[in-house]
Design a protein around this motif. Structure first.
Motif, mmCIF file in Angstrom:
data_model
loop_
_atom_site.group_PDB
_atom_site.id
_atom_site.type_symbol
_atom_site.label_atom_id
_atom_site.label_comp_id
_atom_site.label_asym_id
_atom_site.label_seq_id
_atom_site.Cartn_x
_atom_site.Cartn_y
_atom_site.Cartn_z
ATOM 1 N N GLU A 1 12.924 -11.611 -13.600
ATOM 2 C CA GLU A 1 13.717 -9.924 -14.132
ATOM 3 C C GLU A 1 14.036 -10.430 -15.645
ATOM 4 O O GLU A 1 14.047 -11.307 -15.713
ATOM 5 C CB GLU A 1 15.138 -9.137 -12.897
ATOM 6 C CG GLU A 1 14.358 -9.268 -11.742
ATOM 7 C CD GLU A 1 13.718 -7.822 -11.841
ATOM 8 O OE1 GLU A 1 14.279 -7.336 -12.358
ATOM 9 O OE2 GLU A 1 13.216 -6.607 -10.714
ATOM 10 N N GLY A 2 15.335 -9.477 -15.976
ATOM 11 C CA GLY A 2 16.124 -9.396 -17.199
ATOM 12 C C GLY A 2 15.155 -10.202 -18.375
ATOM 13 O O GLY A 2 13.365 -10.219 -19.152
ATOM 14 N N GLU A 3 15.705 -11.188 -18.866
ATOM 15 C CA GLU A 3 15.242 -11.973 -20.267
ATOM 16 C C GLU A 3 13.549 -12.554 -19.785
ATOM 17 O O GLU A 3 12.302 -12.432 -20.869
ATOM 18 C CB GLU A 3 16.109 -12.778 -21.523
ATOM 19 C CG GLU A 3 16.805 -13.504 -20.231
ATOM 20 C CD GLU A 3 17.500 -13.597 -19.316
ATOM 21 O OE1 GLU A 3 17.937 -14.602 -18.426
ATOM 22 O OE2 GLU A 3 17.841 -12.299 -18.961
ATOM 23 N N LEU A 4 13.777 -12.964 -18.172
ATOM 24 C CA LEU A 4 12.477 -14.033 -17.597
ATOM 25 C C LEU A 4 10.714 -12.594 -18.005
ATOM 26 O O LEU A 4 10.037 -12.970 -18.482
ATOM 27 C CB LEU A 4 12.410 -14.489 -17.159
ATOM 28 C CG LEU A 4 13.723 -15.649 -17.254
ATOM 29 C CD1 LEU A 4 14.002 -16.478 -16.314
ATOM 30 C CD2 LEU A 4 13.125 -16.506 -17.972
ATOM 31 N N LEU A 5 11.673 -11.520 -17.511
ATOM 32 C CA LEU A 5 10.285 -10.507 -17.306
ATOM 33 C C LEU A 5 10.173 -10.649 -18.806
ATOM 34 O O LEU A 5 8.946 -10.085 -19.171
ATOM 35 C CB LEU A 5 11.097 -9.740 -16.357
ATOM 36 C CG LEU A 5 10.260 -8.807 -16.425
ATOM 37 C CD1 LEU A 5 8.477 -9.050 -15.642
ATOM 38 C CD2 LEU A 5 10.808 -7.236 -15.598
ATOM 39 N N ALA A 6 10.581 -10.003 -19.661
ATOM 40 C CA ALA A 6 10.500 -9.790 -20.979
ATOM 41 C C ALA A 6 9.655 -11.110 -21.660
ATOM 42 O O ALA A 6 8.879 -10.911 -22.607
ATOM 43 C CB ALA A 6 11.392 -9.638 -22.454
ATOM 44 N N LEU A 7 9.910 -11.936 -21.042
ATOM 45 C CA LEU A 7 9.525 -13.334 -22.011
ATOM 46 C C LEU A 7 7.905 -13.444 -21.166
ATOM 47 O O LEU A 7 6.839 -14.118 -22.286
ATOM 48 C CB LEU A 7 10.350 -15.030 -21.291
ATOM 49 C CG LEU A 7 9.779 -16.181 -22.136
ATOM 50 C CD1 LEU A 7 9.459 -15.981 -23.803
ATOM 51 C CD2 LEU A 7 10.668 -16.853 -21.926
ATOM 52 N N SER A 8 7.685 -13.246 -19.621
ATOM 53 C CA SER A 8 6.342 -13.109 -19.555
ATOM 54 C C SER A 8 5.451 -12.083 -20.572
ATOM 55 O O SER A 8 4.117 -12.344 -20.148
ATOM 56 C CB SER A 8 6.215 -12.116 -18.746
ATOM 57 O OG SER A 8 6.334 -10.825 -17.746
ATOM 58 N N THR A 9 6.159 -11.176 -21.115
ATOM 59 C CA THR A 9 5.260 -10.415 -21.867
ATOM 60 C C THR A 9 5.269 -10.712 -23.907
ATOM 61 O O THR A 9 4.491 -10.111 -24.338
ATOM 62 C CB THR A 9 5.604 -8.926 -22.366
ATOM 63 O OG1 THR A 9 4.284 -7.971 -22.389
ATOM 64 C CG2 THR A 9 6.287 -8.338 -22.863
ATOM 65 N N VAL B 1 8.933 -2.612 -18.724
ATOM 66 C CA VAL B 1 9.010 -1.963 -19.927
ATOM 67 C C VAL B 1 11.113 -1.834 -20.761
ATOM 68 O O VAL B 1 11.497 -1.810 -21.561
ATOM 69 C CB VAL B 1 9.182 -0.355 -20.138
ATOM 70 C CG1 VAL B 1 9.996 0.771 -21.334
ATOM 71 C CG2 VAL B 1 7.300 0.082 -19.708
ATOM 72 N N ALA B 2 12.055 -1.802 -19.462
ATOM 73 C CA ALA B 2 12.979 -1.951 -19.502
ATOM 74 C C ALA B 2 13.244 -3.038 -19.606
ATOM 75 O O ALA B 2 14.851 -3.712 -20.715
ATOM 76 C CB ALA B 2 13.866 -0.942 -17.987
ATOM 77 N N ALA B 3 12.762 -4.047 -19.287
ATOM 78 C CA ALA B 3 12.846 -5.273 -19.450
ATOM 79 C C ALA B 3 12.910 -6.105 -20.880
ATOM 80 O O ALA B 3 13.690 -6.842 -22.128
ATOM 81 C CB ALA B 3 12.615 -6.929 -18.814
ATOM 82 N N VAL B 4 12.136 -5.395 -21.726
ATOM 83 C CA VAL B 4 11.407 -5.327 -23.280
ATOM 84 C C VAL B 4 12.920 -5.369 -24.058
ATOM 85 O O VAL B 4 13.115 -5.917 -25.010
ATOM 86 C CB VAL B 4 9.844 -4.670 -22.902
ATOM 87 C CG1 VAL B 4 10.299 -4.888 -25.204
ATOM 88 C CG2 VAL B 4 9.204 -6.251 -23.006
ATOM 89 N N ARG B 5 12.821 -3.791 -23.659
ATOM 90 C CA ARG B 5 13.911 -2.458 -24.173
ATOM 91 C C ARG B 5 15.301 -3.706 -24.543
ATOM 92 O O ARG B 5 15.688 -3.873 -25.529
ATOM 93 C CB ARG B 5 13.792 -1.229 -23.385
ATOM 94 C CG ARG B 5 12.641 -0.834 -24.729
ATOM 95 C CD ARG B 5 13.758 0.884 -23.372
ATOM 96 N NE ARG B 5 12.484 1.479 -23.598
ATOM 97 C CZ ARG B 5 11.896 2.718 -22.553
ATOM 98 N NH1 ARG B 5 12.491 2.843 -21.703
ATOM 99 N NH2 ARG B 5 11.183 3.483 -23.091
#
Length: 322
Positions: free
Chosen positions: A73-81, A222-226
């Protein structure tokens, strides 16, 4: 050997470099804009032949991981992409993903590399460090791939094999979101399978992600990246600035000047600069967004890249055809 289909003899000029009132260079390319209903609002160049979207594929790859059991979730999910810059918070995040799966940096199969961020690279050099897998820009994706394998009970040693269950699931995700079959499978710079799509297919995939139902894997990503744009690129990167300045915008760039952006209402832009010139990528995207009525200081700043001579501005890179 398979190759990209022959391109039209003259793709349109989409950006030009002007110095002292003289055009010294032109970038040819292709741009597709989808309206909110999925219809094509603008098509410049060749938007139907397959290309390698490179890291612009990462959101679809991450969606496939979430569907396969990835629990971030959160920043770690954004980091996955991410195609991250190797800053301290990126490296710490990658290590957190690995530790959560009971793994270490030794399990990564991306190649060692220096941080892309100049300050982070210089700090590593001063400290006597060397290129490492964890500082390679795709390490967040690789850590997430490994974590997905652990969650699904799949082997981790061969996670980059195109026949691995992980990569089959990712390919299925890419094809489902793009609404087209992968035209060719290659090897990306990080060693992961790379799936070729048309520019229109790439745009459809981004549109599908921003229009996904709330709570779905795609909507979560999408929410994590935003919410954490710097984790997807870097604290000084143009993509992070654009996402941060434009509520509801979702974006991902890739090598060889591929770029896709989707707005909250589903309108989507995907582009490819034919010669791979990254300097033209944000300029052309800003022009396309301005055409769609997006206006903020970051879009205005990215619409023109200043060219200097003797330390003073003497020209610009500007978009053409918008």
């Amino acid at each position: 050997m398979s190759s990209r289909p022959q391109q039209p003899a003259h793709l349109p000029v989409v950006a030009e470099v002007v110095r002292s009132g003289f055009v010294e260079c032109r970038h040819h390319g292709s741009v597709v804009v989808l309206d909110a209903d999925g219809s094509t609002a603008l098509a410049l160049g060749d938007v139907e032949s397959p290309i390698y979207p490179r890291s612009a594929n990462k959101p679809m790859q991450a969606a496939g991981m979430l569907h396969s059991g990835l629990d971030l979730e959160g920043e770690l999910l954004a980091l996955s992409t991410a195609s991250h810059s190797g800053e301290e918070f990126h490296v710490a995040g990658v290590r957190r993903i690995l530790a959560g799966a009971g793994l270490t940096e030794d399990d990564l199969r991306c190649p060692p590399d220096w941080p892309a961020d100049v300050a982070a690279r210089d700090a590593l050099v001063r400290a006597g460090g060397e290129p490492a897998r964890v500082t390679m820009n795709c390490s967040g994706k690789h850590a997430a791939m490994l974590a997905t394998c652990v969650a699904a009970g799949w082997p981790t040693q061969t996670y980059l094999d195109p026949g691995h269950p992980l990569q089959k699931a990712i390919r299925e995700s890419v094809e489902r979101l793009a609404a087209e079959k992968v035209a060719h499978t290659g090897v990306d710079g990080c060693g992961a399978p790379l799936f070729a799509l048309s520019l229109t297919g790439l745009a459809r995939a981004f549109q599908a992600m921003v229009r996904a139902p709330e709570g779905s894997p795609e909507a979560r990503l999408v929410a994590a990246v935003r919410a954490h744009p710097a984790y997807t690129s870097g604290s000084t990167r143009d993509e992070a600035a654009l996402i941060g300045a434009t509520p509801g915008l979702f974006a991902k760039g890739g090598a060889e000047a591929c770029y896709a952006v989707a707005l909250r209402d589903g309108r989507t832009v995907a582009l490819k600069i034919e010669d791979g010139g990254q300097r033209a990528r944000p300029v052309v995207m800003a022009a396309a967004l301005r055409r769609l009525g997006v206006a903020n200081p970051v879009v205005e700043a990215q619409a023109y890249a200043v060219q200097t001579g003797g330390g003073v501005p003497v020209g610009e890179i500007r978009a053409v055809g918008f």
